[in-house]
Enzyme design. Structure first.
Site, PDB file in Angstrom:
ATOM      1  N   HIS A 138       0.814  -1.226   0.000  1.00  0.00           N
ATOM      2  CA  HIS A 138       0.000   0.000   0.000  1.00  0.00           C
ATOM      3  C   HIS A 138       0.847   1.276   0.000  1.00  0.00           C
ATOM      4  O   HIS A 138       1.955   1.303   0.539  1.00  0.00           O
ATOM      5  CB  HIS A 138      -0.916   0.004   1.235  1.00  0.00           C
ATOM      6  N   ASP A 139       0.336   2.310  -0.628  1.00  0.00           N
ATOM      7  CA  ASP A 139       0.899   3.669  -0.571  1.00  0.00           C
ATOM      8  C   ASP A 139       2.344   3.767  -1.078  1.00  0.00           C
ATOM      9  O   ASP A 139       3.100   4.638  -0.638  1.00  0.00           O
ATOM     10  CB  ASP A 139       0.824   4.225   0.872  1.00  0.00           C
TER      11      ASP A 139
END
Ligand SMILES: CC(C)(COP(=O)(O)OP(=O)(O)OC[C@H]1O[C@@H](n2cnc3c(N)ncnc32)[C@H](O)[C@@H]1OP(=O)(O)O)[C@@H](O)C(=O)NCCC(=O)NCCS
Length: 220
Positions: A138-139
């Site tokens: 994620h991210d």
């Protein structure tokens, strides 16, 4: 007549041949290669249509979709910059078996390989190569013309600078920054930021030399 269902691949090497399957599973119609091989050469049952200069003067070829299917970041970049007709018809090739979060953004011309997983809020630049079974958590933010090699694990909130290479089966732990053009050797573990323009290997990671964007890294 414009037919964007027809696809050209730039490059006719092993990477291009690998991507032919993805072209087919996306329901697109592969037409041939633009390559430095002599025109008429058959590669995996399809013809090399001509050199880059043919593409740059042939309006019909320019109407087709295309993907730059070359493993070396710097060569993808050189071809990208040599396309007089621009990049409107440049497409991403995304393997069916990959799993990409709806909130991820994938740049134009990027290849996502088989069994790749890309998690939420990740952003990947243009003309990147995210190879077989890589895991992008994620991210994560990945710049343009980056390669993430097979089996690499890129943990949450990592940032990877333009032109960098993450070697096969390496791990980059969360929140680390990899500088532009740097290369992480296969099987390495990255626990701290890596400066730009270096080759770093191992666990613990050590810098072994400087590197420039145009330095080739794949064995020939
Ligand atoms: C790092 C790499 C590019 C080699 O770079 P190089 O400049 O040719 O380095 P050398 O082979 O001369 O090795 C220099 C030193 O680094 C070590 N080394 C090289 N690659 C290493 C790696 N992946 N992990 C640990 N050590 C490594 C060598 O053992 C050598 O150590 P020494 O000086 O103590 O003897 C290459 O080994 C590598 O890992 N490439 C990535 C391959 C990959 O992921 N390909 C994906 C294709 S799909």
């Amino acid at each position: 007549m414009k037919d964007n269902n027809e696809v050209l691949l730039f490059g006719a090497g092993v990477h291009a041949v690998k991507l032919m399957e993805t072209v087919s599973e996306m329901g697109l119609n592969f037409v041939g290669f633009i390559s430095t091989e002599p025109p008429g050469t058959m590669v995996n049952g399809f013809p090399v249509l001509g050199y880059l200069d043919l593409f740059n003067r042939d309006k019909e070829l320019q109407e087709k979709s295309f993907h730059i299917s070359i493993g070396e970041n710097s060569i993808r970049h050189a071809i990208y910059n040599s396309l007089d007709s621009g990049h409107n018809n440049m497409i991403s090739l995304i393997a069916k078996s990959s799993s990409i979060s709806n909130s991820a953004i994938i740049g134009k011309g990027t290849h996502i390989g088989k069994s790749v997983i890309i998690q939420n809020n990740t952003r990947i630049g243009i003309c990147c190569l995210i190879d077989t079974r890589a895991l992008i958590e994620h991210d994560v933010i990945i710049g343009d013309f980056v390669t993430v090699s097979p089996g690499a694990v890129v943990c949450g909130e990592v940032t990877i600078g333009r032109g960098a290479i993450i070697g096969a089966n390496s791990t980059v732990i969360e929140k680390v920054h990899i500088g532009e053009n740097s290369l992480i050797g296969a099987g390495s573990v990255v626990t701290k930021d890596v400066e730009p323009n270096v080759i770093a290997v191992g666990n613990p990671l050590r810098i072994i030399k400087k590197r420039k964007f145009e330095d080739r890294y794949l064995k020939r």
